[in-house]
Design an enzyme around this catalytic site. Structure first.
Site, PDB file in Angstrom:
ATOM      1  N   ASP A  13       1.533   4.556   1.191  1.00 55.14           N
ATOM      2  CA  ASP A  13       2.102   5.855   0.806  1.00 55.14           C
ATOM      3  C   ASP A  13       3.542   5.738   0.299  1.00 55.14           C
ATOM      4  O   ASP A  13       4.326   6.678   0.424  1.00 55.14           O
ATOM      5  CB  ASP A  13       2.067   6.849   1.980  1.00 55.14           C
ATOM      6  CG  ASP A  13       0.704   6.951   2.607  1.00 55.14           C
ATOM      7  OD1 ASP A  13      -0.268   7.079   1.845  1.00 55.14           O
ATOM      8  OD2 ASP A  13       0.597   6.887   3.844  1.00 55.14           O
ATOM      9  N   LYS A  16       3.283   4.355  -4.838  1.00 54.72           N
ATOM     10  CA  LYS A  16       2.750   3.417  -5.849  1.00 54.72           C
ATOM     11  C   LYS A  16       2.161   4.174  -7.035  1.00 54.72           C
ATOM     12  O   LYS A  16       2.329   3.776  -8.174  1.00 54.72           O
ATOM     13  CB  LYS A  16       1.636   2.546  -5.235  1.00 54.72           C
ATOM     14  CG  LYS A  16       2.128   1.620  -4.154  1.00 54.72           C
ATOM     15  CD  LYS A  16       0.997   0.898  -3.477  1.00 54.72           C
ATOM     16  CE  LYS A  16       0.120   1.787  -2.624  1.00 54.72           C
ATOM     17  NZ  LYS A  16       0.749   2.365  -1.434  1.00 54.72           N
ATOM     18  N   GLY A  40      -5.161   7.090  -0.773  1.00 60.11           N
ATOM     19  CA  GLY A  40      -5.030   8.027  -1.891  1.00 60.11           C
ATOM     20  C   GLY A  40      -3.677   7.909  -2.562  1.00 60.11           C
ATOM     21  O   GLY A  40      -2.701   7.522  -1.947  1.00 60.11           O
ATOM     22  N   HIS A  41      -3.652   8.200  -3.837  1.00 61.60           N
ATOM     23  CA  HIS A  41      -2.373   8.255  -4.560  1.00 61.60           C
ATOM     24  C   HIS A  41      -2.189   9.666  -5.081  1.00 61.60           C
ATOM     25  O   HIS A  41      -3.141  10.260  -5.585  1.00 61.60           O
ATOM     26  CB  HIS A  41      -2.402   7.381  -5.812  1.00 61.60           C
ATOM     27  CG  HIS A  41      -2.499   5.931  -5.544  1.00 61.60           C
ATOM     28  ND1 HIS A  41      -1.754   5.288  -4.591  1.00 61.60           N
ATOM     29  CD2 HIS A  41      -3.239   4.985  -6.139  1.00 61.60           C
ATOM     30  CE1 HIS A  41      -2.050   4.007  -4.608  1.00 61.60           C
ATOM     31  NE2 HIS A  41      -2.954   3.800  -5.535  1.00 61.60           N
ATOM     32  N   GLN A 223      -2.496   1.001  -0.136  1.00 62.23           N
ATOM     33  CA  GLN A 223      -1.917   0.780   1.201  1.00 62.23           C
ATOM     34  C   GLN A 223      -0.666  -0.110   1.132  1.00 62.23           C
ATOM     35  O   GLN A 223       0.017  -0.082   0.122  1.00 62.23           O
ATOM     36  CB  GLN A 223      -2.988   0.216   2.135  1.00 62.23           C
ATOM     37  CG  GLN A 223      -4.145   1.200   2.235  1.00 62.23           C
ATOM     38  CD  GLN A 223      -5.438   0.568   2.651  1.00 62.23           C
ATOM     39  OE1 GLN A 223      -5.814  -0.480   2.167  1.00 62.23           O
ATOM     40  NE2 GLN A 223      -6.130   1.223   3.544  1.00 62.23           N
TER      41      GLN A 223
HETATM   42  P1  GDP Z   1       1.015   6.071  -2.812  1.00 64.74           P
HETATM   43  O1  GDP Z   1      -0.299   5.998  -2.158  1.00 64.74           O
HETATM   44  O2  GDP Z   1       1.836   4.864  -2.540  1.00 64.74           O
HETATM   45  O3  GDP Z   1       0.924   6.400  -4.276  1.00 64.74           O
HETATM   46  O4  GDP Z   1       1.798   7.260  -2.149  1.00 64.74           O
HETATM   47  P2  GDP Z   1       1.352   8.790  -1.925  1.00 64.74           P
HETATM   48  O5  GDP Z   1       0.687   9.307  -3.120  1.00 64.74           O
HETATM   49  O6  GDP Z   1       0.642   8.935  -0.647  1.00 64.74           O
HETATM   50  O7  GDP Z   1       2.749   9.451  -1.696  1.00 64.74           O
HETATM   51  C1  GDP Z   1       3.646   9.392  -2.657  1.00 64.74           C
HETATM   52  C2  GDP Z   1       4.191  10.801  -2.821  1.00 64.74           C
HETATM   53  O8  GDP Z   1       5.551  10.674  -3.001  1.00 64.74           O
HETATM   54  C3  GDP Z   1       3.652  11.520  -4.031  1.00 64.74           C
HETATM   55  O9  GDP Z   1       3.508  12.881  -3.734  1.00 64.74           O
HETATM   56  C4  GDP Z   1       4.743  11.304  -5.067  1.00 64.74           C
HETATM   57  O10 GDP Z   1       4.796  12.286  -6.050  1.00 64.74           O
HETATM   58  C5  GDP Z   1       5.942  11.331  -4.187  1.00 64.74           C
HETATM   59  N1  GDP Z   1       7.086  10.590  -4.669  1.00 64.74           N
HETATM   60  C6  GDP Z   1       7.109   9.375  -5.267  1.00 64.74           C
HETATM   61  N2  GDP Z   1       8.378   9.019  -5.520  1.00 64.74           N
HETATM   62  C7  GDP Z   1       9.163  10.021  -5.050  1.00 64.74           C
HETATM   63  C8  GDP Z   1      10.571  10.230  -4.996  1.00 64.74           C
HETATM   64  O11 GDP Z   1      11.369   9.415  -5.404  1.00 64.74           O
HETATM   65  N3  GDP Z   1      10.998  11.403  -4.426  1.00 64.74           N
HETATM   66  C9  GDP Z   1      10.151  12.325  -3.926  1.00 64.74           C
HETATM   67  N4  GDP Z   1      10.656  13.427  -3.403  1.00 64.74           N
HETATM   68  N5  GDP Z   1       8.823  12.157  -3.965  1.00 64.74           N
HETATM   69  C10 GDP Z   1       8.345  11.027  -4.507  1.00 64.74           C
END
Ligand code: GDP
Length: 427
Positions: A13, A16, A40-41, A223
């Site tokens: 999370d 990515k 999930g992303h 992950q």
């Molecule tokens: P992933 O699985 O690694 O892609 O992560 P998730 O999707 O679970 O969580 C990432 C969340 O963080 C998403 O809602 C993104 O839009 C948000 N996000 C990513 N970079 C940033 C940031 O620099 N600032 C903020 N506030 N949100 C971010």
């Protein structure tokens, strides 16, 4: 053009999806290489907000070939729903391909996940109960059913009958549960076969062609490193490798072909599920970060556990992944925090250590040793140049860089694609 692996540096999370979505603008191929629909992303871009579970985050660029690699386990029901949902939102999925070597999540995997978690009683792993662990166990046990089996319904039927013999013995004799029905699963999976067949290809051939043409390939991790079955907080982790090495295996690209390796880290830590987390905050500071950052799982909706940035774990993650640079996300979450902490070492049984112990029992005992830095108390969501960040934010980023021994190439200051500060080239 390079092959770039993008992986989570912490417990997942990290953001990515956003980074892949942004870098995919210049890519030719994006390959999701591990995990299943437990990971999930969230991607926010000009087309809207999307929660992706299996489809690579490159799907929004129509010129990008999106590959679900052999290292992913696919629940066909979830994938079908995801493809249909994307199509309804106007996203073209004709550029999606599925590795014929990818294993399938079967209905009995979901049942087993549930039964196994129940049988662990107080020691539950906190899995997402989507059958991912049991599907990977069957892969290793040579009891898996793969995407290529969907292309031959007679062979699918034979294989399913063979596998169900052992599964139904397990359900009835060990768990005292009713057996699962061959007819029901077979007809359900024949329908998925009809839907998914056009997407199923030998993706190793396609990737070989892309590499030969020197196209830009992104290996998209799911992950994070600290959930790796070998190097994570075993047994509280995941069943496939989220590391860059897992990227080579799960995409079907030799390690020698990977040119750049980018690790994504939040400026703090989060974790979903059980297991040790040395910097976990059980106080109002943790609650405040969770609220500001909306830290609830994309796939599960579960509140995420929150902690300060753990430079010991991050240094370990940089090393085992061989990272060439790091992207820090969510710097903006600290906009209103008066002071920030970074864990620089652990105290284990009265001894100062600077490594990430293998034993969960030791990790549970590790007390974080913190360094405190001042916050900046101003919004930074509009900043696009590093020099325009408040000096305290610059120092925070530079201190992380120093402590983890890896260059920071990007710092993100908001959820959308353009909220990125580029410090150095990623590729
Ligand atoms: P992933 O699985 O690694 O892609 O992560 P998730 O999707 O679970 O969580 C990432 C969340 O963080 C998403 O809602 C993104 O839009 C948000 N996000 C990513 N970079 C940033 C940031 O620099 N600032 C903020 N506030 N949100 C971010």
């Amino acid at each position: 053009m390079p092959v770039l692996a993008i992986v989570g540096g912490q417990w997942g999370d990290e953001g990515k999806g956003k980074v892949v979505d942004q870098l995919a603008e210049t890519a030719d191929v994006v390959v999701r290489f591990s995990g299943g629909d437990n990971a999930g992303h969230t991607v926010i871009n000009h087309l809207g907000e999307f929660k992706l579970h299996l489809v690579p985050a490159g799907i929004f660029s129509s010129r990008v070939l999106c590959v679900i690699g052999n290292g992913v386990v696919i629940n066909p029901a979830v994938l079908k729903q995801e493809i249909e949902g994307l199509n309804r939102s106007g996203v073209d999925t004709s550029n999606l391909v599925i590795s014929d070597r990818a294993h399938l999540v079967m209905p009995y995997h979901l049942l087993l996940d549930e039964l196994e978690e129940k049988s662990r009683a107080g020691k539950a792993l906190g899995t997402t109960k989507r059958g991912i662990g049991p599907a990977f166990a069957d892969k290793t046990n040579r009891l898996g059913i793969r995407a290529c089996d969907l292309l031959d319904k007679a062979a699918l039927g034979e294989r399913l009958a063979m596998v169900l013999e052992s599964k139904n013995t397990l359900f009835t004799s060990v768990y005292g549960a009713p057996p699962v029905s061959y007819e029901q699963i077979y007809s359900e999976y024949c329908a998925y076969a009809d839907f998914l067949a056009p997407f199923i290809k030998d993706t190793v051939v396609l990737l070989g062609q892309a590499v030969a043409k020197k196209q830009m390939v992104i290996l998209e991790g799911a992950q994070g490193a600290l959930l790796d079955p070998d190097f994570g907080t075993y047994p509280y982790g995941t069943s496939s490798s989220p590391l860059t090495a897992g990227g080579a295996l799960g995409a079907g690209i030799a390690p020698s072909r990977i040119d750049k390796l980018l690790g994504i880290f939040k400026v703090y830590c989060t974790r979903v599920g059980n297991g040790p987390m040395p910097t976990e905050l059980m106080d109002e500071t943790g609650d405040a970060i969770r609220d500001i950052a909306h830290e609830f799982g994309t796939t599960t909706g579960r509140p995420r556990r929150i902690g300060w940035f753990d430079a010991v774990a991050a240094r370990f993650s940089c090393f085992i992944n061989g990272l060439t640079s790091v992207a820090l996300t969510r710097l903006d979450v600290f906009d209103t925090m008066p002071a920030l902490k970074i864990c620089t070492s652990y105290d284990l049984n009265g001894q100062r250590i600077d490594y990430f112990p293998a034993s969960v029992a030791d990790l549970e005992k590790c007390q974080p040793v913190y360094e405190e830095l001042p916050g900046w108390d101003k919004p930074i969501t509009h900043v696009r140049n590093f020099a325009d960040l408040p000096i305290e934010a610059q120092r925070y980023v530079r201190r992380i860089e120093e402590l983890i021994g890896c260059d920071v190439s990007m710092a993100c200051c908001g959820p959308s694609r353009e909220q990125v500060i580029q410090l150095k080239p990623v590729i």
